[in-house]
Design a protein around this motif. Sequence first.
Motif, mmCIF file in Angstrom:
data_model
loop_
_atom_site.group_PDB
_atom_site.id
_atom_site.type_symbol
_atom_site.label_atom_id
_atom_site.label_comp_id
_atom_site.label_asym_id
_atom_site.label_seq_id
_atom_site.Cartn_x
_atom_site.Cartn_y
_atom_site.Cartn_z
ATOM 1 N N ALA A 49 0.831 -1.206 0.000
ATOM 2 C CA ALA A 49 0.000 0.000 0.000
ATOM 3 C C ALA A 49 0.864 1.253 0.000
ATOM 4 O O ALA A 49 0.540 2.250 -0.658
ATOM 5 C CB ALA A 49 -0.930 -0.006 1.208
ATOM 6 N N ILE A 50 1.988 1.184 0.704
ATOM 7 C CA ILE A 50 2.871 2.354 0.761
ATOM 8 C C ILE A 50 3.416 2.686 -0.619
ATOM 9 O O ILE A 50 3.403 3.831 -1.064
ATOM 10 C CB ILE A 50 4.041 2.078 1.732
ATOM 11 N N MET A 51 3.881 1.637 -1.301
ATOM 12 C CA MET A 51 4.438 1.839 -2.630
ATOM 13 C C MET A 51 3.369 2.358 -3.579
ATOM 14 O O MET A 51 3.613 3.261 -4.390
ATOM 15 C CB MET A 51 4.992 0.502 -3.137
ATOM 16 N N ILE A 52 2.187 1.801 -3.480
ATOM 17 C CA ILE A 52 1.086 2.248 -4.345
ATOM 18 C C ILE A 52 0.775 3.714 -4.060
ATOM 19 O O ILE A 52 0.580 4.518 -4.973
ATOM 20 C CB ILE A 52 -0.160 1.370 -4.116
ATOM 21 N N TRP A 53 0.774 4.044 -2.771
ATOM 22 C CA TRP A 53 0.511 5.427 -2.353
ATOM 23 C C TRP A 53 1.488 6.387 -3.025
ATOM 24 O O TRP A 53 1.117 7.468 -3.480
ATOM 25 C CB TRP A 53 0.650 5.484 -0.828
ATOM 26 N N ILE A 54 2.746 5.955 -3.117
ATOM 27 C CA ILE A 54 3.755 6.828 -3.724
ATOM 28 C C ILE A 54 3.633 6.845 -5.245
ATOM 29 O O ILE A 54 3.623 7.901 -5.867
ATOM 30 C CB ILE A 54 5.174 6.367 -3.329
ATOM 31 N N GLN A 55 3.509 5.667 -5.845
ATOM 32 C CA GLN A 55 3.601 5.583 -7.306
ATOM 33 C C GLN A 55 2.350 6.051 -8.024
ATOM 34 O O GLN A 55 2.403 6.415 -9.200
ATOM 35 C CB GLN A 55 3.955 4.154 -7.729
ATOM 36 N N THR A 56 1.215 6.022 -7.329
ATOM 37 C CA THR A 56 -0.006 6.521 -7.966
ATOM 38 C C THR A 56 0.195 7.965 -8.411
ATOM 39 O O THR A 56 -0.274 8.375 -9.471
ATOM 40 C CB THR A 56 -1.189 6.420 -6.988
ATOM 41 N N GLY A 57 0.922 8.727 -7.625
ATOM 42 C CA GLY A 57 1.182 10.123 -7.968
ATOM 43 C C GLY A 57 1.914 10.251 -9.292
ATOM 44 O O GLY A 57 1.548 11.061 -10.149
ATOM 45 N N LEU A 58 2.928 9.414 -9.462
ATOM 46 C CA LEU A 58 3.689 9.424 -10.713
ATOM 47 C C LEU A 58 2.775 9.095 -11.887
ATOM 48 O O LEU A 58 2.730 9.823 -12.884
ATOM 49 C CB LEU A 58 4.815 8.392 -10.626
ATOM 50 N N ALA A 59 2.038 7.999 -11.743
ATOM 51 C CA ALA A 59 1.138 7.580 -12.818
ATOM 52 C C ALA A 59 0.136 8.689 -13.122
ATOM 53 O O ALA A 59 -0.112 9.019 -14.281
ATOM 54 C CB ALA A 59 0.409 6.303 -12.409
ATOM 55 N N LEU A 60 -0.400 9.277 -12.074
ATOM 56 C CA LEU A 60 -1.409 10.321 -12.224
ATOM 57 C C LEU A 60 -0.905 11.478 -13.074
ATOM 58 O O LEU A 60 -1.576 11.928 -14.006
ATOM 59 C CB LEU A 60 -1.815 10.819 -10.836
ATOM 60 N N VAL A 61 0.292 11.949 -12.747
ATOM 61 C CA VAL A 61 0.811 13.123 -13.453
ATOM 62 C C VAL A 61 1.054 12.815 -14.927
ATOM 63 O O VAL A 61 0.687 13.588 -15.813
ATOM 64 C CB VAL A 61 2.111 13.601 -12.775
ATOM 65 N N ILE A 62 1.627 11.645 -15.189
ATOM 66 C CA ILE A 62 1.907 11.309 -16.587
ATOM 67 C C ILE A 62 0.603 11.088 -17.362
ATOM 68 O O ILE A 62 0.448 11.542 -18.483
ATOM 69 C CB ILE A 62 2.825 10.080 -16.669
ATOM 70 N N PHE A 63 -0.347 10.426 -16.727
ATOM 71 C CA PHE A 63 -1.630 10.203 -17.406
ATOM 72 C C PHE A 63 -2.364 11.518 -17.657
ATOM 73 O O PHE A 63 -2.989 11.708 -18.693
ATOM 74 C CB PHE A 63 -2.522 9.273 -16.602
ATOM 75 N N SER A 64 -2.269 12.425 -16.696
ATOM 76 C CA SER A 64 -2.940 13.709 -16.877
ATOM 77 C C SER A 64 -2.425 14.409 -18.112
ATOM 78 O O SER A 64 -3.193 14.978 -18.895
ATOM 79 C CB SER A 64 -2.716 14.616 -15.665
ATOM 80 N N ALA A 65 -1.093 14.362 -18.279
ATOM 81 C CA ALA A 65 -0.511 14.993 -19.461
ATOM 82 C C ALA A 65 -0.970 14.277 -20.719
ATOM 83 O O ALA A 65 -1.334 14.909 -21.713
ATOM 84 C CB ALA A 65 1.009 14.977 -19.359
ATOM 85 N N ALA A 66 -0.983 12.945 -20.677
ATOM 86 C CA ALA A 66 -1.354 12.179 -21.864
ATOM 87 C C ALA A 66 -2.822 12.405 -22.230
ATOM 88 O O ALA A 66 -3.180 12.440 -23.401
ATOM 89 C CB ALA A 66 -1.092 10.702 -21.633
ATOM 90 N N LEU A 67 -3.660 12.582 -21.207
ATOM 91 C CA LEU A 67 -5.084 12.794 -21.463
ATOM 92 C C LEU A 67 -5.319 14.042 -22.310
ATOM 93 O O LEU A 67 -6.246 14.101 -23.106
ATOM 94 C CB LEU A 67 -5.841 12.942 -20.141
ATOM 95 N N ARG A 68 -4.450 15.047 -22.103
ATOM 96 C CA ARG A 68 -4.609 16.281 -22.876
ATOM 97 C C ARG A 68 -4.406 16.032 -24.362
ATOM 98 O O ARG A 68 -4.832 16.827 -25.198
ATOM 99 C CB ARG A 68 -3.614 17.328 -22.413
ATOM 100 N N GLY A 69 -3.713 14.945 -24.680
ATOM 101 C CA GLY A 69 -3.451 14.647 -26.083
ATOM 102 C C GLY A 69 -4.648 14.069 -26.818
ATOM 103 O O GLY A 69 -4.637 13.960 -28.032
ATOM 104 N N ILE A 70 -5.670 13.681 -26.074
ATOM 105 C CA ILE A 70 -6.850 13.119 -26.741
ATOM 106 C C ILE A 70 -7.697 14.256 -27.278
ATOM 107 O O ILE A 70 -8.108 15.127 -26.531
ATOM 108 C CB ILE A 70 -7.689 12.282 -25.759
ATOM 109 N N PRO A 71 -7.941 14.282 -28.591
ATOM 110 C CA PRO A 71 -8.723 15.387 -29.139
ATOM 111 C C PRO A 71 -10.141 15.401 -28.554
ATOM 112 O O PRO A 71 -10.790 14.366 -28.475
ATOM 113 C CB PRO A 71 -8.768 15.094 -30.638
ATOM 114 N N ASN A 72 -10.546 16.576 -28.171
ATOM 115 C CA ASN A 72 -11.862 16.741 -27.567
ATOM 116 C C ASN A 72 -12.976 16.255 -28.493
ATOM 117 O O ASN A 72 -13.948 15.642 -28.055
ATOM 118 C CB ASN A 72 -12.062 18.224 -27.251
ATOM 119 N N GLU A 73 -12.789 16.523 -29.778
ATOM 120 C CA GLU A 73 -13.858 16.190 -30.724
ATOM 121 C C GLU A 73 -14.079 14.685 -30.807
ATOM 122 O O GLU A 73 -15.193 14.237 -31.049
ATOM 123 C CB GLU A 73 -13.519 16.757 -32.106
ATOM 124 N N THR A 74 -13.007 13.907 -30.597
ATOM 125 C CA THR A 74 -13.170 12.456 -30.627
ATOM 126 C C THR A 74 -14.071 12.008 -29.478
ATOM 127 O O THR A 74 -14.950 11.168 -29.644
ATOM 128 C CB THR A 74 -11.799 11.772 -30.519
#
Lengths: 369, 329
Positions: free
Chosen positions: B198-223
């Motif tokens: 759980a500790i590791m997940i607690w830490i790494q979720t943040g990393l995943a979150l930030v990278i995914f947030s950036a990647a999400l912006r790449g999805i065209p809104n119109e799609t």
Amino acid sequence: MAEIQINSLNKSFGKSRVIKNVSLCIKSRSFTVIVGPSGCGKSTLLRMIAGLEKIDSGEIKIAGKSVNDLPPKDRDIAMVFQSYALYPHMTVFNNMAFGLKLEKKSKIEIKERVKEAARILQIESLLDRKPKQLSGGQKQRVAIGRAITRNPKVFLFDEPLSNLDAALRVATRIELANLHDSMPDATMVYVTHDQVEAMTLANQIIVLSEGQIEQIGSPLELYEKPQNLFVAKFIGSPAMNIIPIEIFTKGINSFGKIGEKLKISLETNFNSSDMGREIYLGFRPENLILSKKDENSFSARVSFVESLGEYALVYASVEGSSSDHDIIAKVLGTPKISKGDQVSFQIQKGKMHLFDEEGKRYVNGKKQV
Amino acid sequence: MSFFSLISTVIVGVLFFVIYFGLSNFILDLVCKFKSNSVALENSVRAIIFIAPAFLVLFMFILYPVFETVRLSFYDKFGREFVGWNNYLWALNDPNFRRSILNNLGWLLIVPTLSTFFGLVIANLTDKIWWGTIAKSIIFMPMAISFVGAGVIWKFIYDYRGTGDQQIGLLNAIVVSLGMEPQAWLTISIWNNLFLMAIMIWIQTGLALVIFSAALRGIPNETLEAARIDGASEFRIFWSIIIPFLERTILVIWTIITILVLKVFDIIYAMTNGEWQTEVLANLMYDWMFRGGGDSGRGSVLAFCIMIGVIPILVWNLYRHRQEQKNEI
Ligand SMILES: Nc1ncnc2c1ncn2[C@@H]1O[C@H](COP(=O)(O)OP(=O)(O)O)[C@@H](O)[C@H]1O
Ligand SMILES: [Mg+2]
């Protein structure tokens, strides 16, 4: 039967008002084109019809039912985007089948409907490809196909041709017109900034400018009776010539004066109270004829001639009272004139457009132009 | 070392490399001017010149230790006498080693998957709410904490005091307030592994979150809007449009966290030191290598095992990368 009725619609993004109290009616089964310059709010209007953009106030009715609170999927519409907006990881078949799958249609029906749409659009051979492997024109067909398969009451197109090259644009335009003929029950709403597309596709055109409707009418009405300066300049290519003119004489056939020496019969009846008013005279390039010098003609100095064989565009300037006015004439054939010549033009009878000081079409009692 | 000598070392080092690159480049230019050979040759020589220093450093600090580790794993605890496969045989029969392998597998299955999953879901949800940025910052914050620091924080969460005493552990405080018996969480074997994960997940979720947030912006809104018009629910859009779109990013994040988890050490070291059947390879290696006099033979075997675990993931990653490059051409 899917009439779209819009009543006093408003929309702002932050402080800027994008749609200003727009009311209109899109007739069932019509091909209606909303046309206007970039940034005038066409897409916003279309997206509000689709339900993708919240409306600030007003009402939108589709087929008599208010859809203000309906999500896009319940409005029985399909939309084709400028960017195609295909699902990148799905094959063409799945792109077109996605909506049907969500409607829980049977496999057989889905297959049939996708095949049918693919046949109409001639993309049967592409069904297994991914969007990445398609050209722009093919992507556009798939996007249209995706709309067709769902068989909606209303089709919404947002500048679907603007990413295509010129030749393809013309070809696809014709296909779109045919598509509408082959689906007589569908209402199509088409947004474009290109007045040629509007003129060729529409049976009803809505001209939009800065979030307001300038005029609604058939292509011919817009061409022959533009209700204001904006529409006059926007419809037609090359654009209508507009020159300010001062009302000079009154009576059944009043004269206007452009420069000190230049007087033109306005074919309109002005009163004495109109004397001295500065109004606008509009005439289309194709309604100018080269003529001898007489009382209905005016002279201009040729500044440039573009000869295209079938016709020539003559750029000329008319001497005005304060400054010169550039005009364009579209003369059939290859006239023997060249730069620097002084020529006389006549405006064809009944082809004058007069606009008052506010830019509104001038209508006077009996004799409307 | 004084501050001054530190600065001068840095300056000398930087100067050295400036001179190295400048001079060798200059010489190469000169040579090529007079002997105009093929451009391809010139380019490859230039590449070698520029890569060489980095490669040397890489060799000294990574490749050489790898060879040395392999060598040591065949020697006795002092690295003097050759003992053949003895160290490996020992490992195969060691219950702690087997336990570590099992635990590591558990970590590998659970942590990357859950971190990626939470990161993806939260990135998607925070995109839709006005306080999303605040939520994201809070979730990302653990990334700034070292694993040992995280261990200390979580020690307070799992802390256990005898029945009747005031519970200072968050978890036990909750449990007691619900009227149940407090537990010594970290000693409940099997489950305690999950508590550590759980500790590791607690830490790494943040990393995943930030990278995914950036990647999400790449999805065209119109799609996404097209899907909405097609009648897809938000969940369906997430599942059928967003996830396939983020496939590459998901794989990258999953790989990063997997490699990190293979090497997991600090958390175990700080929390249980491998007691109560929470042992993992890295901690076991540390134990053998540096504790009780140290056994470089057995320690090296364990280090080698970790490396063997990482290699397939790296190779697979490189392979995918190549494949993608090929596809793009
Ligand atoms: N989501 C948005 N947020 C803020 N401003 C917007 C947004 N969408 C459009 N606008 C603004 O509204 C105006 C009309 O945009 P749009 O409807 O896209 O114009 P058109 O499609 O006619 O080119 C533009 O000035 C544009 O900048
Ligand atoms: Mg637009």
